[in-house]
Design a protein around this motif. Structure first.
Motif, PDB file in Angstrom:
ATOM      1  N   PRO A 744       0.804  -1.225   0.000  1.00 55.24           N
ATOM      2  CA  PRO A 744       0.000   0.000   0.000  1.00 55.24           C
ATOM      3  C   PRO A 744       0.835   1.273   0.000  1.00 55.24           C
ATOM      4  N   GLU A 745       0.221   2.345  -0.461  1.00 58.64           N
ATOM      5  CA  GLU A 745       0.855   3.663  -0.376  1.00 58.64           C
ATOM      6  C   GLU A 745       1.031   4.051   1.097  1.00 58.64           C
ATOM      7  N   HIS A 746      -0.042   3.972   1.873  1.00 59.00           N
ATOM      8  CA  HIS A 746      -0.004   4.262   3.307  1.00 59.00           C
ATOM      9  C   HIS A 746      -0.384   2.997   4.078  1.00 59.00           C
ATOM     10  N   LEU A 747       0.396   2.657   5.081  1.00 57.23           N
ATOM     11  CA  LEU A 747       0.097   1.512   5.939  1.00 57.23           C
ATOM     12  C   LEU A 747       0.005   2.009   7.384  1.00 57.23           C
ATOM     13  N   ILE A 748      -1.158   1.808   8.004  1.00 60.90           N
ATOM     14  CA  ILE A 748      -1.374   2.272   9.372  1.00 60.90           C
ATOM     15  C   ILE A 748      -1.530   1.050  10.280  1.00 60.90           C
ATOM     16  N   LEU A 749      -0.743   0.993  11.333  1.00 61.03           N
ATOM     17  CA  LEU A 749      -0.721  -0.169  12.224  1.00 61.03           C
ATOM     18  C   LEU A 749      -1.414   0.142  13.540  1.00 61.03           C
ATOM     19  N   HIS A 750      -2.631  -0.365  13.705  1.00 63.87           N
ATOM     20  CA  HIS A 750      -3.342  -0.292  14.981  1.00 63.87           C
ATOM     21  C   HIS A 750      -3.163  -1.650  15.674  1.00 63.87           C
ATOM     22  N   PRO A 755       5.261  -0.998  17.067  1.00 67.50           N
ATOM     23  CA  PRO A 755       6.668  -0.796  16.704  1.00 67.50           C
ATOM     24  C   PRO A 755       7.380  -2.098  16.346  1.00 67.50           C
ATOM     25  N   ALA A 756       7.063  -3.188  17.044  1.00 73.90           N
ATOM     26  CA  ALA A 756       7.726  -4.461  16.754  1.00 73.90           C
ATOM     27  C   ALA A 756       7.323  -4.998  15.386  1.00 73.90           C
ATOM     28  N   ALA A 757       6.119  -4.665  14.935  1.00 71.50           N
ATOM     29  CA  ALA A 757       5.644  -5.179  13.648  1.00 71.50           C
ATOM     30  C   ALA A 757       6.354  -4.549  12.459  1.00 71.50           C
ATOM     31  N   PHE A 768       2.670   4.114   9.385  1.00 75.27           N
ATOM     32  CA  PHE A 768       2.192   4.962  10.476  1.00 75.27           C
ATOM     33  C   PHE A 768       1.986   4.044  11.677  1.00 75.27           C
ATOM     34  N   VAL A 769       2.806   4.224  12.684  1.00 79.73           N
ATOM     35  CA  VAL A 769       2.980   3.225  13.739  1.00 79.73           C
ATOM     36  C   VAL A 769       2.205   3.615  14.992  1.00 79.73           C
ATOM     37  N   GLY A 770       1.167   2.866  15.304  1.00 79.81           N
ATOM     38  CA  GLY A 770       0.456   3.053  16.558  1.00 79.81           C
ATOM     39  C   GLY A 770      -0.779   3.923  16.442  1.00 79.81           C
ATOM     40  N   ALA A 771      -1.596   3.863  17.497  1.00 78.86           N
ATOM     41  CA  ALA A 771      -2.918   4.492  17.487  1.00 78.86           C
ATOM     42  C   ALA A 771      -2.870   6.006  17.350  1.00 78.86           C
ATOM     43  N   PHE A 772      -1.761   6.634  17.762  1.00 79.92           N
ATOM     44  CA  PHE A 772      -1.708   8.090  17.758  1.00 79.92           C
ATOM     45  C   PHE A 772      -0.820   8.637  16.628  1.00 79.92           C
ATOM     46  N   THR A 773      -0.743   7.865  15.555  1.00 76.09           N
ATOM     47  CA  THR A 773       0.019   8.303  14.375  1.00 76.09           C
ATOM     48  C   THR A 773      -0.895   8.293  13.155  1.00 76.09           C
ATOM     49  N   PRO A 774      -1.789   9.261  13.047  1.00 79.48           N
ATOM     50  CA  PRO A 774      -2.685   9.297  11.876  1.00 79.48           C
ATOM     51  C   PRO A 774      -1.906   9.613  10.604  1.00 79.48           C
ATOM     52  N   GLU A 775      -2.377   9.097   9.490  1.00 78.23           N
ATOM     53  CA  GLU A 775      -1.748   9.331   8.192  1.00 78.23           C
ATOM     54  C   GLU A 775      -1.709  10.829   7.867  1.00 78.23           C
ATOM     55  N   SER A 776      -2.673  11.582   8.388  1.00 77.07           N
ATOM     56  CA  SER A 776      -2.740  13.021   8.109  1.00 77.07           C
ATOM     57  C   SER A 776      -1.460  13.745   8.521  1.00 77.07           C
ATOM     58  N   CYS A 777      -0.822  13.282   9.611  1.00 72.75           N
ATOM     59  CA  CYS A 777       0.413  13.938  10.065  1.00 72.75           C
ATOM     60  C   CYS A 777       1.520  13.774   9.034  1.00 72.75           C
ATOM     61  N   GLY A 778       1.615  12.588   8.434  1.00 70.20           N
ATOM     62  CA  GLY A 778       2.597  12.399   7.380  1.00 70.20           C
ATOM     63  C   GLY A 778       2.287  13.212   6.149  1.00 70.20           C
ATOM     64  N   ASP A 779       0.997  13.421   5.891  1.00 72.72           N
ATOM     65  CA  ASP A 779       0.599  14.219   4.735  1.00 72.72           C
ATOM     66  C   ASP A 779       1.030  15.678   4.870  1.00 72.72           C
ATOM     67  N   TYR A 780       1.133  16.155   6.103  1.00 72.01           N
ATOM     68  CA  TYR A 780       1.333  17.586   6.300  1.00 72.01           C
ATOM     69  C   TYR A 780       2.628  17.989   7.009  1.00 72.01           C
ATOM     70  N   ALA A 781       2.945  17.375   8.128  1.00 68.21           N
ATOM     71  CA  ALA A 781       3.925  18.074   8.938  1.00 68.21           C
ATOM     72  C   ALA A 781       4.821  17.232   9.828  1.00 68.21           C
TER      73      ALA A 781
END
Length: 851
Positions: A744-750, A755-757, A768-781
């Motif tokens: 995938p372009e974006h992979l989000i791990l809930h 981190p181990a995965a 995007f690693v963990g519940a508090f790492t939304p893809e939006s943060c990577g998109d912007y800042a």
């Protein structure tokens, strides 16, 4: 589909054949191995035909190849059985068999349209095999010295010819001219040896343009130049239009059934074919062809206030007329009424086509492309038209009868499709990895005229298209620094501070990627090899815009170009109607050291940066996302040696894969899925659910529905989610394996231990690693880049990074002592390869050292 063509010979394309492909495409189908489809097919003219050889192990989708235009597939015997079972028509399959397997030919021919005999010691024919299928033979003995005779002796069997034996020049001892091979079976009963040649318009099929004569020399020149070239009985070689300007682009050459005359399909330019100034030697065109010419003429010169001018300028009027005439055609009953109303509908439909630059030939090609598809939609009418027909044909109900309530589409639950991975076989699992078909070939055909106009007309063409497409009339498309600082009213402090923080984070991360020092390795005493990075001198960054505001993309592309040290950074973005650039993008251009802003969008902006114009600097590599026009232009131009550019990566619709286990928060998971679904109806959204309970899964689905309805872009999200997928897996390992295949372009791990995965992730654009790492943060800042590979290309491409704006150069330095040891090794290898000059360059130095 009609029966397979019987070409004089079938060129088997290899990786070195790029220069020959345009000429070979004129004389019939090409045989393209599956591994070269991505490189060869996008370069073919839209009228070309091709067969794809998928018999070697590969991961291509046969249905996708056929739907995208392959007229047939060459398959192994095992594949023949599997593909036939999957419903692929037998008349689209050619089965491979060796010479030792010819006894099975009658059985195989019943399930395929053609037989492909490999490494044959002699030609075989359909008659000798007792079959009706078309036969293609790959001869062991074929060489340049025997090729022409092999072709003559083999017809109607088609010889498969490696392109390594062919040339666009004259035949030699090692190569045969394409024209000589094509004309091998042609005979002439004329004393002068010329061949009667019918010239036919590729754009007007109603009647031929005229009859001329060809020679071997003229056919060779026509194939080489891809122009109409013939043999005058009085004056020798005749390059049509050389003096009059009425030149012809050659589209195809065909033989008649008796191989004693030719047909040239051409695109005629200028006043027409005939020396009398008429379009043909048989008078003017008639019917649809004449109507098309009339409409094209009136599009350019219809007087203001005329009815035709209104049709071209008033889209509402033209739409109303098409709908009106379509309904009148449906109501017509007698033969005369149907003909009369159909003629009206054709008139207005063709007016619509001409107004959008679509020709009758384009429509014919679209029909041909549809005929090649092996998958079909159900074909039912859209609900609103079914309802309209039912309403017009059903008697009105009695006044007392209340109509049954119909729930509007908006009340339906917004939900994804669900499948359990372990219940699918390998073929079904493979289909889960497929993205929607992207008809890149059709889009490339559409951008070619735009690209060509920029190449030939330069700044004038660019300004005209900026006015046409961006609705901005500019005196210049280029804005140079220093750029005016946006006012506080245009760019409030809170927005400016947000841009500053995003810029700082992205710059910090990308600056850390710069190679601090050259890599130096002493491979043996006295032999030092180095690698060092240098910036690409001139880069173009495309920032979609116009009415949209995308400072984030300007940051993601401008920052790595800046920290890499690129000397020229051209930022292309569509202007607003008043010719200005959004203040947000203008501010980022200041921060990132942009050296020129190109105020243009679409394919024309990409072409301007690729070729350069009087005003627009030429660049060496182009980066950035865009719509399908931008993507197609990038793909087309990277293969144009006149442009000589690279691009960042192939592009497709935005996509996300969210992996969730029992610890996942349904609210967070749903929000991540929707963050991509709102991009567009073709966005790809996948949830990999790891051993979730029915209750947990239902909570996620309920949140998707709830949050989607609160979005301003709910209708886009609704359509994207309806095509999206929940994949149920039993274990985390199973989920990660599926994700690595999907790439995938974006992979989000809930995940409980996200981190181990990460160590197990092999293919993804960004993680995007963990519940508090939304893809939006990577998109912007956050600091990482949001320009990432889509469509499964994360298997082989990285996202944009600092290295994307650099290239690596290697060097080596060898001492006298080093050469004395290394030199004999090099001499031995060079002599073994027969490259004596290479060996001598070392040998003379060794002799000097010994002296």
């Amino acid at each position: 589909m009609p029966s397979l063509p019987t070409p004089v010979f079938l060129p088997a394309v290899d990786p070195t054949a790029a220069a020959l492909v345009p000429s070979l495409a004129l004389i019939g189908p090409l045989l393209v191995p599956a591994s070269l489809v991505g490189a060869v097919v996008p370069t073919l003219p839209k009228t070309a035909t091709y067969i794809v050889d998928i018999s070697a192990p590969n991961d291509v989708d046969p249905v996708l190849l056929l739907n995208n235009g392959a007229i047939a597939l060459v398959v192994s015997q095992a594949q023949l059985e599997n593909l036939s079972a999957e419903g692929i028509p037998s008349d689209r399959l050619i089965v491979k068999l060796g010479e030792s397997e010819l006894a099975s030919a009658p059985r195989l021919a019943k399930a395929a349209a053609g037989l492909y005999v490999t490494e044959a010691t002699k030609p075989v024919s359909a008659k000798s095999l007792g079959v009706k299928a078309q036969v293609f033979v790959e001869l062991k003995s074929t060489s340049a010295s025997t090729l022409v005779e092999d072709i003559k002796a083999s017809l109607p069997t088609t010889i498969v010819v490696p392109t390594s034996l062919l040339t666009n020049g004259a035949s030699t001892a090692t190569h045969v001219s394409i024209a000589d091979a094509f004309l091998a079976p042609v005979i002439s009963d004329r004393p002068d040896g010329l061949f009667p040649t019918i010239v036919s318009s590729s754009t007007h099929s109603s009647r031929p343009l005229g009859m001329v004569y060809s020679s071997r020399e003229s056919v060779s020149e026509a194939i080489k130049t891809q122009k109409g070239v013939y043999q005058s009985r009085k004056h020798g070689l005749w390059r049509k239009g050389e003096t009059s300007g009425s030149v012809q682009d050659l589209v195809a050459i065909e033989l008649d059934c008796d191989t004693d005359s030719l047909v040239f399909q051409v695109v005629q330019h200028g006043t027409g074919f005939c020396h009398l100034g008429t379009p043909t030697c048989f008078g003017s065109f008639s019917g649809l062809a004449r109507l098309e010419d009339t409409l094209k003429s009136r599009l350019e010169s219809a007087p203001e206030g005329s009815y035709t001018k209104r049709l071209f300028t008033d889209e509402k009027l033209l739409r109303a007329k098409i709908l009106e005439e379509a309904e009148e055609l449906c109501d017509a009953q007698t033969k005369e009424e149907v003909a009369f109303e159909a003629a009206d509908l054709f008139y207005f439909a063709l007016a619509r086509a001409v107004s959008k630059g679509v020709s009758l030939k384009d429509i014919e090609l679209a029909l041909d492309a549809k005929a090649l598809k092996v998958t079909r939609r159900k074909g039912d009418a859209k609900p609103k038209y079914e309802a309209k027909v039912a309403e017009s044909s059903t008697p009105a109900p009695a006044a007392a009868a209340a109509p049954a309530p119909v729930a509007p589409a908006a009340s339906e639950t917004i939900r994804m499709k669900t499948t359990k991975l372990s219940t699918l076989n390998k073929a079904e699992q493979k289909k889960l990895l497929l993205r929607p078909v992207l008809n890149s070939l059709a889009m490339i055909d559409k951008v070619k005229p735009i690209v060509e106009r920029v190449r030939t007309e330069g700044d004038a063409g660019l300004k005209a298209m900026t006015k046409q497409f961006d609705k901005a009339e500019l005196s210049s498309n280029i804005q140079l620094p220093p750029f005016a600082t946006p006012s506080l009213e245009e760019l409030p402090p809170v927005v400016r501070e947000a841009i500053d923080q995003a810029y700082l984070n992205v710059k910090t991360f990308h600056a850390a990627q710069v190679d601090k020092a050259p890599l130096k390795v002493e491979t043996m005493p006295g032999v030092v090899c180095s690698r060092f990075a240098r910036p690409i001198q001139r880069v173009g960054i495309y920032v979609p815009g116009g009415t949209a505001i995308l400072p984030s993309t300007a940051i993601m592309l401008g920052v790595p170009a800046q920290v890499a040290g690129c000397k020229e950074i051209v930022l292309a973005t569509p202007p607003r109607a008043d010719g200005s650039i959004s203040p947000e993008v203008l501010y980022v251009a200041q921060l990132t050291g942009v050296t020129a802003i190109l105020k243009a969008g679409g394919a024309q902006a990409v072409a301007a940066m690729a070729y350069g114009t009087g005003e627009v600097p030429k660049v060496d590599k182009i980066f950035g996302p865009g719509n399908q026009w931008v993507t197609a232009a990038k793909m087309y131009l990277q293969n144009d040696t006149d442009a000589l550019i690279a691009i960042d990566m192939p592009a497709g619709p935005s996509e996300v894969l969210v992996m969730a286990d029992s610890t996942a928060n349904p609210v967070f998971v749903a929000s991540d899925l929707l963050s991509q679904a709102e991009h567009g109806v073709d966005s790809q959204v996948v949830l990999v659910a790891i051993n979730l309970t029915e209750k947990h899964l239902a909570e996620i689905e309920a949140e998707v529905d709830k949050q989607a309805r609160a979005l301003p872009r709910v209708e886009i999200a609704r359509q994207a989610i309806a095509k999206s997928l929940i994949v149920l897996v039993d274990t985390q390992a199973e989920g990660i394996a599926f994700s690595n295949e999907y790439a995938p372009e974006h992979l989000i791990l809930h995940l409980e231990n996200a981190p181990a995965a990460v160590a197990s992730i092999d293919n993804a654009g960004s993680v995007f690693v963990g519940a508090f790492t939304p893809e939006s943060c990577g998109d912007y800042a956050s600091g990482t880049n949001h320009t990432l590979p889509t469509n499964g290309y994360a298997r082989q491409f990285s996202g944009v990074n600092t290295a994307s704006f650099q290239k690596s150069i290697t060097s080596q330095e060898i001492t006298r002592e080093g050469l004395s040891v290394l030199g004999p090794v090099v001499v031995t290898l060079a002599e073994r390869e027969g490259l004596d000059a290479h060996a001598n360059a070392v040998r003379v130095r060794l002799q000097a050292l010994q002296a």
